[in-house]
Design an enzyme around this catalytic site. Structure first.
Site, mmCIF file in Angstrom:
data_model
loop_
_atom_site.group_PDB
_atom_site.id
_atom_site.type_symbol
_atom_site.label_atom_id
_atom_site.label_comp_id
_atom_site.label_asym_id
_atom_site.label_seq_id
_atom_site.Cartn_x
_atom_site.Cartn_y
_atom_site.Cartn_z
ATOM 1 N N GLY A 1 0.827 -1.196 0.000
ATOM 2 C CA GLY A 1 0.000 0.000 0.000
ATOM 3 C C GLY A 1 0.860 1.244 0.000
ATOM 4 C CB ALA A 2 2.218 3.519 1.608
ATOM 5 C CG MET A 3 8.780 1.557 1.999
ATOM 6 S SD MET A 3 8.697 0.209 3.210
ATOM 7 C CE MET A 3 10.269 0.425 4.049
ATOM 8 C CG ASN B 1 10.966 4.643 1.549
ATOM 9 O OD1 ASN B 1 11.474 3.574 1.836
ATOM 10 N ND2 ASN B 1 10.146 4.792 0.517
ATOM 11 C CG HIS C 1 0.106 2.644 8.390
ATOM 12 N ND1 HIS C 1 -0.434 1.484 8.918
ATOM 13 C CD2 HIS C 1 1.368 2.310 8.004
ATOM 14 C CE1 HIS C 1 0.475 0.518 8.879
ATOM 15 N NE2 HIS C 1 1.573 1.002 8.308
ATOM 16 C CD GLU C 2 3.028 3.795 5.059
ATOM 17 O OE1 GLU C 2 4.232 3.685 5.368
ATOM 18 O OE2 GLU C 2 2.265 2.823 4.998
ATOM 19 C CG HIS D 1 5.686 3.212 9.559
ATOM 20 N ND1 HIS D 1 6.053 2.213 10.432
ATOM 21 C CD2 HIS D 1 4.797 2.650 8.699
ATOM 22 C CE1 HIS D 1 5.407 1.103 10.119
ATOM 23 N NE2 HIS D 1 4.632 1.336 9.077
ATOM 24 C CD GLU E 1 4.552 -2.284 8.926
ATOM 25 O OE1 GLU E 1 3.551 -1.540 8.873
ATOM 26 O OE2 GLU E 1 5.586 -2.056 8.282
#
Length: 841
Positions: free
Chosen positions: A258-260, A262, A292-293, A296, A315
């Site tokens: 879905g996404a990362m 970085n 969510h990202e 992170h 996660e």
């Protein structure tokens, strides 16, 4: 290639202290290869032997402290090193291959305009496809990077990128990074369309390929508003400010996840740049992914797991905080309903397969990166987030946030373990957080809570029977039929209950409620079972429950009962037929209808019962369209769009679909945008009611990448022996398909309507898929065993073939895990069918 073992990583971490990487990439060498030069400065704490990871097309030069290393010693993507104590400098010059599977440096040429784009996905061990590295999460270092690209391109990275030198040289310099784990290093380059702004003194930007520019511009205000609101909320609840120098969000093509996350450059699959109509729930889901990202940036990027057994520290926290922050900071206040109808079932399903594992596996259970990769599943995301939501309910948000902030302070730009995190929480509460973590995070499986009710002498009582041993802090809702309108339910009382620590028998004044709902509000992770009277009320009045989240809990209970063989699939369909037309929350419809259409109609019912199931779904959706015809608002639009999608997928004759396609609209809306047109054409292909010429004409109308995928799906869906053979050869005999085109072709190929036509390919899958997984790696293995698996064959023969393949074909770890899960689901479907047959008899 060999995978990195935990023992190897621990040994290398004891030997090395890595300080700094200088990475230079040359993206001007054509569409097959790019240049990669890496200089690493590090210290060896003592004399010893170790290795560097790299997977080059060609290794040109490697030097250690100025002394050449023999390129021939590179074996299995490892370059051996013999080190003396002290400071060292290692320099490696290579040519690397672009990827078309979303791994390493992925290259994509947009069919809409011929423009090319590249981006990296380094997770979990793919940095070696881009530059040489000591590739493990606990060897953090700072990075300096330069990139040479075609002059018309823009280069993005973890830090602010600046064009240097004459523009014609296409040279870019990235600012020195904070300490990063190797798998977080990121680059993206191409002729991006960008929307730039600034917030809180930090540059923000959105990027997409140029052909999607109008669609990004249409949604940029919404995306940036969500980004700002979430950013500000994280700064309200976290003591540590955002730890990086910029925040770019790049929507990239053919992205596997879905996404990362970085740092400073989050990459998203570019389906989140909506080019066609979507529901409010789908917009909300995009918001959840944005939140969510961003979470992170703290959970994962600032403080990173030490080894892959603690992926939940990344996660589960990002999943929980994404929903928590989005609900508190934006207009998407009801996003926990979508979590209940979409994400939690993902966790429940994974947790009831033989491949289940604890949220936090015990030290030593995750022996290497290949086994770790299999744990990025519904347990690490949905179950872990559910556990954290339960922890907040049990611990209190104030103490939870105090522990989190302590954790950030103690491990800033470092690595941490479950033990470290629990220790941080324990410093801010008197509760036994260590015992909680042991029972919730170190064990697998799903508890079941069952309500037992009765009444006597002016009182009613509730007993909660528990199968399982986790502590649960739950809310219980007591509902009565409204005397003025028996079709409505009203909340009499909602109270909290501890199971099993507190009293599991509750005695309250008054008559027994018409509906007693355990886990009202969905604060814990458990299956629930209703008492008989409450279940009777549910079947007649589910749509009358006032809170969408409460309705989601009830729908999940019904779903679980079907999967466990306790409720006939047809009974679930009838409940949907009765209650979904009155539904007002699109997230519930988007959870219930796909389960009914895919799992029940195609797998849990016998083929002879499928036509009636499709007819029921068709009637349901027509009723939903009728009831929403005069309504307005985002939810109504979402309900109508969901109904239309299900109607298309359930059609057994082509007449209505062809009429819609010719008219360009569904009566009273929605109009047919490109995605709906492709969906209709795919169903017409399944029904044998379209031709290759029709598909070509639609592709000429929509020559985008999504159009290419739609055409691939339609061609594979044609009920023609030659079309099936061509599709199969494209899937398994060649290695040219990208991950997205493979998935689209596979989705078109298998259809219940083509059961006899495709049966020979069912057998071929068990030899061809393992060979493909070996050649093309984990991403294509997941696609082959996901949409590529022969789902229509719910029978013992398919199960036997799969068990033989697991035993004798030595599939890769990725394929083995996905195939094992498919077989577990197949066994469950056979069990449900058997129970339904027995009940019918």
């Amino acid at each position: 290639m060999p995978v990195l073992t935990r023992e190897e990583a621990q040994s290398r971490a004891r030997l090395l202290d890595v300080h700094h990487y200088t990475v230079d990439l040359d993206l001007t060498r054509g569409d097959a290869l790019f240049g990669s030069t890496t200089t690493i400065r590090f210290t060896a704490r003592h004399a010893g032997a170790t290795f560097l990871e790299l997977k080059p097309a060609t290794l040109h030069h490697a030097t250690l402290d100025g002394h050449p290393l023999d390129p021939a010693t590179l074996q299995d993507n490892r370059l051996p090193l013999t080190l003396t104590p002290g400071e060292h400098e290692l320099r490696v010059e290579t040519d690397m291959r672009y990827s078309h599977t979303g791994e390493g440096m992925h290259r994509f040429t947009d069919p809409a305009d011929g423009l090319a784009y590249v981006y990296t996905q380094m997770f979990m061990d793919d940095v070696q496809r881009v530059f040489a590295a000591f590739d493990q999460p606990d060897l953090k270092a700072r990075y300096d990077a330069t990139v040479t690209a075609p002059p018309e391109w823009t280069v993005l990275g973890n830090t602010v990128a600046t064009r240097v030198g004459p523009p014609a040289e296409g040279r870019w310099q990235l600012a020195t990074s904070q300490p990063l784990s190797t798998y977080f290093v990121a680059f993206a380059a191409g002729p991006w369309h960008s929307v730039r702004t600034e917030h809180a003194g930090i540059p923000f930007a959105l990027h997409c390929r140029r052909s999607l520019a109008p669609h990004l511009d249409a949604d940029a205000d919404e995306i940036l508003d969500i980004t700002r609101r979430c950013f500000d909320r994280f700064h309200e609840i976290f003591d540590e400010p955002y730890p990086f120098d910029s925040y770019d969000q790049a929507f990239v093509p053919e992205f596997n996840a879905g996404a990362m996350e970085n740092p400073g450059l989050v990459t998203f699959r570019d389906e989140y740049v909506f080019r066609s109509a979507v529901t409010a729930t789908e917009r909300q889901t995009r918001g959840v992914v944005i939140a969510h990202e961003m979470a992170h940036m703290w959970f994962g990027d600032l403080v990173t797991l030490q080894w892959w057994d603690d992926i939940w520290l990344n996660e589960s926290f990002a999943e929980f905080m994404g929903y928590h922050v989005l609900a508190g900071a934006t207009a998407f206040t009801g996003c926990w309903t979508e979590f209940g109808t979409d994400r939690k079932p993902w966790g429940y399903d994974a947790d009831q397969r033989p491949s289940t594992h604890p949220v936090a596996p015990a030290p030593g259970d995750v022996l290497d990166t290949a086994s770790a990769l299999q744990n990025f599943d519904g347990i690490s995301y949905a179950k872990g987030a559910s556990a954290l939501r339960q922890l907040v309910a049990w611990l209190g948000e104030k103490d939870f946030l105090a522990g989190i902030n302590d954790h950030f302070t103690r491990h800033r730009f470092g690595n941490a373990t479950l033990a470290d995190f629990v220790d941080s929480l324990a410093r801010h509460t008197d509760r036994d957080i260590h015992a909680w973590a042991d029972i919730w995070l170190r064990t697998s499986g799903v508890d079941t809570l069952t309500a037992v009710t009765g009444e006597a002498e002016g009182y009613w009582h509730l007993t909660v029977d528990q199968a399982g041993n986790r502590p649960h802090r739950i809310a219980v809702g007591a509902y009565d039929r409204d005397p003025a309108d028996p079709a409505r339910l009203v909340l009499r009382d909602r109270f909290e209950l501890d199971v099993p620590q507190g009293d599991t028998v509750k005695v309250l004044p008054g008559h027994r409620p018409d509906l007693v709902l355990l886990n009202d509000g969905d604060l814990t992770y458990t299956k629930i079972r209703l008492d008989p009277a409450s279940w009777t009320t549910t079947l007649t009045a589910l749509s009358a429950v006032p809170d969408p989240l409460s309705r989601a809990v009830l729908w999940n209970a019904a779903r679980d009962m079907v999967r466990d063989g306790e409720l006939a699939p047809t009974a679930f369909l009838e409940a949907a037929r009765t209650h979904l037309p009155q539904e007002t929350d699109s997230a519930i419809a988007e959870g219930v209808l796909p389960f009914a259409r895919t799992h029940i109609a195609d797998r849990y019912l016998h083929p002879a019962d499928r036509p009636q199931a499709l007819a029921t779904l068709t009637d349901l959706c027509h009723d939903l369209l009728d009831r929403t015809r005069t309504r307005s608002g985002d939810s109504t639009h979402g309900l109508r769009l969901t109904a239309v999608r299900t109607l298309v997928d359930s059609a057994t004759t082509p007449g209505t679909l062809r009429a819609w396609l010719d008219a360009g609209t569904v009566p009273d809306g929605p109009a047919l945008d490109p995605d709906l047109r492709w969906r209709i054409l795919a169903r017409l292909a399944v029904l044998g009611a379209t031709t290759p010429a029709d598909i070509d004409a639609e592709l000429a109308r929509d020559p985008s990448a999504t159009g290419q995928e739609g055409a691939a799906r339609c061609r594979a869906a044609l009920p023609d022996p030659a079309a099936k053979e061509t599709a199969w050869r494209t899937l398994y005999d060649g290695d040219q398909l990208s991950n997205y085109l493979f998935t689209a072709t596979a989705r078109g190929f298998w259809q219940p309507e083509h059961h006899d036509l495709c049966r020979p390919y069912r057998d071929r899958w068990f030899t061809d898929a393992p060979a493909l997984a070996t050649r093309r790696g984990p991403a294509l293995a997941a696609a082959a065993a996901g949409p590529g698996f022969p789902h229509p064959y719910v029978d013992q023969d398919t199960l036997t073939l799969g068990e033989t393949c697991l035993r004798d074909a030595t599939p890769t770890p990725a394929l083995r895990r996905h195939l094992a899960d498919q077989l577990a689901d197949l066994r469950r479907a056979l069990t449900v069918r058997s129970a339904h047959t027995a009940a019918g008899a």
